[in-house]
Design an enzyme around this catalytic site. Sequence first.
Site, PDB file in Angstrom:
ATOM      1  N   HIS A   1      -9.326  10.015   2.327  1.00 51.19           N
ATOM      2  CA  HIS A   1      -8.903   8.886   1.497  1.00 51.19           C
ATOM      3  C   HIS A   1      -8.984   9.326   0.039  1.00 51.19           C
ATOM      4  CE1 HIS A   1      -8.449   4.952  -0.273  1.00 51.19           C
ATOM      5  NE2 HIS A   1      -8.147   4.465   0.920  1.00 51.19           N
TER       6      HIS A   1
ATOM      7  N   GLU B   1       0.830  -1.196   0.000  1.00 53.94           N
ATOM      8  CA  GLU B   1       0.000   0.000   0.000  1.00 53.94           C
ATOM      9  C   GLU B   1       0.865   1.247   0.000  1.00 53.94           C
ATOM     10  OE1 GLU B   1      -3.016  -0.095   3.002  1.00 53.94           O
ATOM     11  OE2 GLU B   1      -3.884  -1.964   2.286  1.00 53.94           O
TER      12      GLU B   1
ATOM     13  N   ARG C   1      -1.696   9.481   8.813  1.00 51.41           N
ATOM     14  CA  ARG C   1      -1.606   8.050   9.109  1.00 51.41           C
ATOM     15  C   ARG C   1      -1.097   7.256   7.918  1.00 51.41           C
ATOM     16  NH1 ARG C   1      -4.980   3.643   8.293  1.00 51.41           N
ATOM     17  NH2 ARG C   1      -6.743   4.900   7.611  1.00 51.41           N
TER      18      ARG C   1
ATOM     19  N   HIS D   1     -11.931  10.433   5.735  1.00 48.35           N
ATOM     20  CA  HIS D   1     -11.711   9.014   6.015  1.00 48.35           C
ATOM     21  C   HIS D   1     -11.285   8.712   7.450  1.00 48.35           C
ATOM     22  CE1 HIS D   1     -10.772   4.862   5.157  1.00 48.35           C
ATOM     23  NE2 HIS D   1      -9.491   5.006   5.462  1.00 48.35           N
TER      24      HIS D   1
ATOM     25  N   ARG E   1      -1.129   9.169   1.511  1.00 50.88           N
ATOM     26  CA  ARG E   1      -2.501   9.587   1.232  1.00 50.88           C
ATOM     27  C   ARG E   1      -2.669  11.103   1.146  1.00 50.88           C
ATOM     28  NH1 ARG E   1      -5.938   5.340   5.044  1.00 50.88           N
ATOM     29  NH2 ARG E   1      -5.600   3.527   3.695  1.00 50.88           N
TER      30      ARG E   1
END
Length: 549
Positions: A239, A113, A381, A346, A285
């Site tokens: 997100h 990811e 995060r 998100h 992100r």
Amino acid sequence: MESDFLVIGSGIAGLSYALRCAELGSVVVVTKKKDIDTATNLAQGGIAVVLEAEDSYESHVKDTLESGAGLCDESVVRMVVEDGPARVADLVRMGVDFVRDEGSSSGYSLGMEGGHSCRRVAHANDLTGREIERALLNVVRNHKRIELMEEHMVVDLLMVAGGVPGWGEVDSGERCVGAYVLVDGQVEAYRAKLTAICSGGVGKVYLYTTNPDIATGDGIAMAFRAGAEIENMEFVQFHPTCLYHPEEKNFLISEAVRGEGGVLIGVDGVPFMKKYDSREDLATRDTVARAIDREMKETGEDCVFLDITHRDPVFVKKRFPTIYDRCLSRGIDITKQPIPVVPAAHYMCGGIRTDKYARTTVAGLMALGESACTGLHGGNRLASNSLLEAVVFANRAAVFCEKNWKELQNIDIPIIDLWKSGDAKELGEEILINHNWDSIRRVMWNYVGIVRSMKRLELAKKRMEFIYSEIEEHYQEYFVTPNMVELRNISLISLLIIQSALSRKESRGLHYVIDFPNKFKHSNATLFRRKGNRNSWEFELIGGVEGEE
């Protein structure tokens, strides 16, 4: 209702903590909707953990610190990363069925990811959260010492004078002894020796979100009113890829799609991420969300597209069965067509400030999961670190209880006064709630979104102060309802986000403000606590942002 432990929320953090504490005493878990109505249940990607021989704790720590934009607590990051494998083993023992790969050194199939330097995301295809929730609920429902209560809405925390053994000094001189809970129209006192807020995030503050409807920031709002310190509320993670479709409101397209080769393209079919970051589609992100936001504003288009059509269709269907089926039900075959996507609110990286044992600055009150600000995430995060944080801190909180149980079990729980409704009336028109709810979410989306300005933040503050005052009048005048409680909480959370954003005059991590595009050489957290009575949103800054450009 009286118990040793009161747990507010039924996601991975709350259930993991409840199961550990049930070894010590009685546990009551309350959740305002159904037990599976949690953000955990919607989590697609997985849980980041070092399992492969070619991976290392140092690599995971480095990736987390880099993603956190200089605001992570490195000691917390190391603690969480190093405890990860043992906590994943706990989940497996409780019945979580992660996808296996006998050809790997770990025996698990690990996903890639954004922001990670190697494959380390343990998953159950694209239904990881649902699989974890299934397994934990199965154990909890059959546990003799745990009582799970659905459709129980927590209104506020119960506070009395005094401290808690082993907690240390707290400023307020008060301790939490449970919560007022709304059940079938009646508010009842649920008393407990220790209370844990595990109620999730704040996504419903925004017009567009990947969060479930329960994400109205209840736990953070209640903790603030109780006097707890609140940290880094300006860092709301958007997100990058939420499905853009008129019949969908919060369906997430997992980061793992980009991890498996998905490419972001414009309406012209041209990839664009290389213009913004050397990591291209595997950037963190915050970077990807801002890039998509800019592309949409420059082109005037309503969305961008995520293209994974170049991968083998059999692989795509097997790796992402839920995403494939959901998109196909909307007329999009992701093996043949790019997926229309937009950013959406998100994850809250800030929240209730805690220490390494999940203790808040209010004695007797713990906070776990997305409601907490532990120092792990900093300003942004890292993907799939949230489930990891939840299980690690659930274990840490239980360890504190075990070590201090001899003293904790002797805590006196005083009888609490009954809830007083006074001259309250029935709220005859839901339009009073619906109008303010819609106004809040539009103000937050338009003025306090991915890219901010000081002017828009000031305008948002003025509008939200007026809305908050009106809501507080309604709250005092009418009988309490679940919708009223949620509305009151999101109005308070909105003000906390706005004021925190105004206090950070730099761009860092998820907080990008056009008036201050650079970041300080040195920076720290924004830290607030309540000032005045419990019905006021006014608060004082006790740990402001300082530094040099």
